[in-house]
Design a protein around this motif. Structure first.
Motif, PDB file in Angstrom:
ATOM      1  N   ARG A   1       0.823  -1.167  -0.032  1.00 51.72           N
ATOM      2  CA  ARG A   1       0.115   0.003  -0.030  1.00 51.72           C
ATOM      3  C   ARG A   1       0.919   1.262   0.002  1.00 51.72           C
ATOM      4  O   ARG A   1       2.007   1.425   0.897  1.00 51.72           O
ATOM      5  CB  ARG A   1      -0.870   0.005   1.352  1.00 51.72           C
ATOM      6  N   GLY A   2       0.816   2.126  -1.082  1.00 55.70           N
ATOM      7  CA  GLY A   2       1.492   3.613  -0.915  1.00 55.70           C
ATOM      8  C   GLY A   2       2.757   3.258  -1.410  1.00 55.70           C
ATOM      9  O   GLY A   2       3.540   4.356  -1.385  1.00 55.70           O
ATOM     10  N   GLY A   3       3.341   2.141  -1.614  1.00 58.69           N
ATOM     11  CA  GLY A   3       4.778   2.111  -2.107  1.00 58.69           C
ATOM     12  C   GLY A   3       5.016   2.720  -3.249  1.00 58.69           C
ATOM     13  O   GLY A   3       4.177   3.032  -4.115  1.00 58.69           O
ATOM     14  N   GLU A   4       6.258   2.969  -3.585  1.00 54.54           N
ATOM     15  CA  GLU A   4       6.835   3.992  -4.761  1.00 54.54           C
ATOM     16  C   GLU A   4       6.189   3.357  -5.734  1.00 54.54           C
ATOM     17  O   GLU A   4       6.334   2.345  -6.327  1.00 54.54           O
ATOM     18  CB  GLU A   4       8.076   4.112  -4.782  1.00 54.54           C
ATOM     19  N   GLY A   5       5.420   4.201  -6.726  1.00 50.19           N
ATOM     20  CA  GLY A   5       5.081   3.710  -7.871  1.00 50.19           C
ATOM     21  C   GLY A   5       3.538   3.048  -7.841  1.00 50.19           C
ATOM     22  O   GLY A   5       2.947   2.469  -9.029  1.00 50.19           O
ATOM     23  N   MET A   6       3.212   2.645  -6.604  1.00 51.01           N
ATOM     24  CA  MET A   6       1.918   1.945  -6.761  1.00 51.01           C
ATOM     25  C   MET A   6       0.786   2.906  -6.377  1.00 51.01           C
ATOM     26  O   MET A   6       0.616   3.585  -5.330  1.00 51.01           O
ATOM     27  CB  MET A   6       1.796   0.974  -5.292  1.00 51.01           C
ATOM     28  N   PHE A   7      -0.388   2.821  -7.311  1.00 53.03           N
ATOM     29  CA  PHE A   7      -1.426   3.565  -7.111  1.00 53.03           C
ATOM     30  C   PHE A   7      -2.650   2.928  -6.631  1.00 53.03           C
ATOM     31  O   PHE A   7      -2.979   1.943  -6.913  1.00 53.03           O
ATOM     32  CB  PHE A   7      -1.592   4.259  -8.371  1.00 53.03           C
ATOM     33  N   PRO A   8      -3.561   3.596  -5.856  1.00 51.35           N
ATOM     34  CA  PRO A   8      -4.801   3.138  -5.525  1.00 51.35           C
ATOM     35  C   PRO A   8      -5.836   2.987  -6.535  1.00 51.35           C
ATOM     36  O   PRO A   8      -6.132   3.858  -7.272  1.00 51.35           O
ATOM     37  CB  PRO A   8      -5.331   4.111  -4.213  1.00 51.35           C
ATOM     38  N   HIS A   9      -6.200   2.040  -7.127  1.00 51.49           N
ATOM     39  CA  HIS A   9      -6.913   1.683  -8.049  1.00 51.49           C
ATOM     40  C   HIS A   9      -8.462   1.360  -7.567  1.00 51.49           C
ATOM     41  O   HIS A   9      -8.487   0.178  -6.800  1.00 51.49           O
ATOM     42  CB  HIS A   9      -6.626   0.704  -9.025  1.00 51.49           C
TER      43      HIS A   9
END
Length: 137
Positions: A91-99
């Motif tokens: 969750r919230g890691g670099e490059g990870m977006f909430p979809h």
């Protein structure tokens, strides 16, 4: 503004061009963008990701609507993925977006508030500074 990748956000955000201005009052369901429809989910950003989303996708826009969505009510329908939904990660890691995967349900029940931001002569930076108290992780 550093946040551990496992920290749960308070809010997530949807950026919308003025050409697709959300109606006031918000309906049960907002119209779905072509990108979201094609990808099968609603693209969202965390507070940390909004600056890059603005500068990458909305750099030439004079105005943008920002929808603030409380995270907890939509948590069960969020997948943390890269922008193309190819890789799941923390969750919230670099490059990870909430979809948001909930049948494209984004409207008055999900959106807490809406702001219209105007791009300034120096870009989005001055707007982001002014919105710091509203743009919360």
């Amino acid at each position: 503004m550093a946040t551990p990748s496992d920290a749960k956000p308070t809010y997530i955000y949807k950026l919308i061009p003025t050409s697709a201005a959300p109606p006031d009052p918000l309906p049960e369901r907002l119209p779905v963008s072509d990108l979201d429809q094609t990808d099968g989910f609603i693209h969202l950003s965390t507070a940390h990701q909004v600056p890059n989303t603005l500068n990458w996708f909305f750099k030439d826009h004079a105005q943008v609507y920002i929808l603030r969505i409380p995270y907890d009510p939509v948590d069960e329908n969020i997948k943390w993925e890269d922008p193309k939904a190819e890789v799941c990660g923390p969750r919230g890691g670099e490059g990870m977006f909430p979809h948001l995967y909930n049948g494209f349900k984004l409207g008055k029940d999900e959106v807490e508030s809406v702001q219209l931001w105007e791009n300034g002569p120096g870009g989005w930076d001055s707007v982001l500074q002014a919105a710091e108290a509203w743009l919360v992780y």
